[in-house]
Structures are given as C-alpha cells and as structure tokens.
Design an enzyme around this catalytic site. Structure first.
Site, PDB file in Angstrom:
ATOM      1  N   LEU A  17       0.815  -1.214   0.000  1.00 50.82           N
ATOM      2  CA  LEU A  17       0.000   0.000   0.000  1.00 50.82           C
ATOM      3  C   LEU A  17       0.851   1.267   0.000  1.00 50.82           C
ATOM      4  O   LEU A  17       1.976   1.281   0.490  1.00 50.82           O
ATOM      5  CB  LEU A  17      -0.924   0.007   1.218  1.00 50.82           C
ATOM      6  CG  LEU A  17      -1.851  -1.189   1.379  1.00 50.82           C
ATOM      7  CD1 LEU A  17      -2.728  -1.004   2.613  1.00 50.82           C
ATOM      8  CD2 LEU A  17      -2.696  -1.423   0.153  1.00 50.82           C
ATOM      9  N   ASP A  18       0.271   2.337  -0.529  1.00 52.42           N
ATOM     10  CA  ASP A  18       0.934   3.631  -0.501  1.00 52.42           C
ATOM     11  C   ASP A  18       0.265   4.532   0.547  1.00 52.42           C
ATOM     12  O   ASP A  18      -0.572   4.070   1.328  1.00 52.42           O
ATOM     13  CB  ASP A  18       0.936   4.269  -1.886  1.00 52.42           C
ATOM     14  CG  ASP A  18      -0.460   4.541  -2.436  1.00 52.42           C
ATOM     15  OD1 ASP A  18      -1.435   4.538  -1.661  1.00 52.42           O
ATOM     16  OD2 ASP A  18      -0.574   4.767  -3.654  1.00 52.42           O
ATOM     17  N   ALA A  19       0.592   5.795   0.541  1.00 52.03           N
ATOM     18  CA  ALA A  19       0.077   6.728   1.539  1.00 52.03           C
ATOM     19  C   ALA A  19      -1.439   6.917   1.464  1.00 52.03           C
ATOM     20  O   ALA A  19      -2.055   7.360   2.424  1.00 52.03           O
ATOM     21  CB  ALA A  19       0.769   8.079   1.385  1.00 52.03           C
ATOM     22  N   PHE A  20      -2.038   6.572   0.326  1.00 51.62           N
ATOM     23  CA  PHE A  20      -3.487   6.704   0.158  1.00 51.62           C
ATOM     24  C   PHE A  20      -4.228   5.393   0.438  1.00 51.62           C
ATOM     25  O   PHE A  20      -5.399   5.253   0.118  1.00 51.62           O
ATOM     26  CB  PHE A  20      -3.812   7.214  -1.247  1.00 51.62           C
ATOM     27  CG  PHE A  20      -3.328   8.610  -1.482  1.00 51.62           C
ATOM     28  CD1 PHE A  20      -3.951   9.696  -0.888  1.00 51.62           C
ATOM     29  CD2 PHE A  20      -2.211   8.840  -2.272  1.00 51.62           C
ATOM     30  CE1 PHE A  20      -3.494  10.988  -1.086  1.00 51.62           C
ATOM     31  CE2 PHE A  20      -1.748  10.131  -2.477  1.00 51.62           C
ATOM     32  CZ  PHE A  20      -2.383  11.206  -1.889  1.00 51.62           C
ATOM     33  N   HIS A  22      -3.991   2.458  -0.920  1.00 48.72           N
ATOM     34  CA  HIS A  22      -4.275   1.524  -2.008  1.00 48.72           C
ATOM     35  C   HIS A  22      -2.939   1.046  -2.566  1.00 48.72           C
ATOM     36  O   HIS A  22      -1.882   1.598  -2.251  1.00 48.72           O
ATOM     37  CB  HIS A  22      -5.202   2.114  -3.082  1.00 48.72           C
ATOM     38  CG  HIS A  22      -4.759   3.388  -3.703  1.00 48.72           C
ATOM     39  ND1 HIS A  22      -3.619   3.524  -4.464  1.00 48.72           N
ATOM     40  CD2 HIS A  22      -5.335   4.609  -3.691  1.00 48.72           C
ATOM     41  CE1 HIS A  22      -3.517   4.762  -4.905  1.00 48.72           C
ATOM     42  NE2 HIS A  22      -4.550   5.453  -4.434  1.00 48.72           N
TER      43      HIS A  22
END
Length: 132
Positions: A17-20, A22
């Site tokens: 996952l990334d900072a958002f 997703h």
C-alpha cells in the site's frame, strides 16, 4: 490469439500500500512478474536456462481502479502475439472474489536472449503453449 494461458491469485500485502491506502502502482508490476515467472516455471523447470532466458522489452499497464486491502488479486495471462524471437503476453488483474472488478490490464513484450545478449528463437515450450 488471446486464449488464457495462466492465472494466479495473489493476496495484497500491507506493505504493497501507498500513503493513500491503495496498492502502489509499482506493486502491480510485481504481481504481473510473479504470474509470468510462475507460468514459465509451469512450462519447464529450465525456463531460464544456461543458454538463454527472457528479458522484458516493454510493458504497458492501464490502471483501471485502485486495489485496496484486504484483497486477493487474480492475474490472468494470455497470448496476444507470437513472434520468432518474442512473445507479447496480455494481462488482466481482477478481484479474485468479484471477477467483474477490473483493476488493470495491458501487455508485456518478452524477448529471448543468449548469454552474449543476442536474441534467439522462442523456446519450443513457450511457442507450443501460446499456439495451442
């Protein structure tokens, strides 16, 4: 062409996952690579032999929808084009539990080279698997 060759289910890992919250776009490439390598291995244990191996010449990914967590992604590979020294494999990434949810699609071009970096003919196992 365009007949399904191979499918693999991969569980999304938290680290994908990334900072958002997703799946990061780079992780999609890893999922596609894992499916491709497992397909090669299903054809022959010696798919990347001492004399020749595939290299990635091009990749196209159309990001259609973000992948969240938890999720299991089904990656399906299919043959789009069969050349003398290369193969174009299409890929689809969908939800394993809801196959109508398309996360990404696109294709990769793979070329077989020898240890000197010269292109060589496709292995018979790859050619016959794609031509069936």
């Amino acid at each position: 062409m365009s007949r399904d060759l191979f499918s693999l289910d991969i569980e999304v890992r938290w680290r994908d996952l990334d900072a958002f919250n997703h799946v990061n776009n780079a992780s999609y490439l890893g999922y596609i690579e894992e499916a491709r390598v497992r397909w090669f291995k299903s054809l022959s244990e010696n798919w990347a032999g001492e004399s020749a191996a595939p290299i990635l010449a091009a990749i196209n990914v159309n990001y259609r929808r973000p992948i969240g967590w938890p999720e299991t992604v089904r990656i399906t590979l299919f043959a789009e084009r069969l050349g003398n020294k290369s193969v174009t494999l299409g890929h689809r990434l969908v939800s394993a539990s809801e196959p109508d949810i398309l996360f990404a699609d696109g294709n990769t071009v793979l070329v077989w080279i020898n240890r000197d970096g010269q292109s060589v003919g496709l292995p018979d196992t790859v050619r016959s698997a794609c031509a069936e």
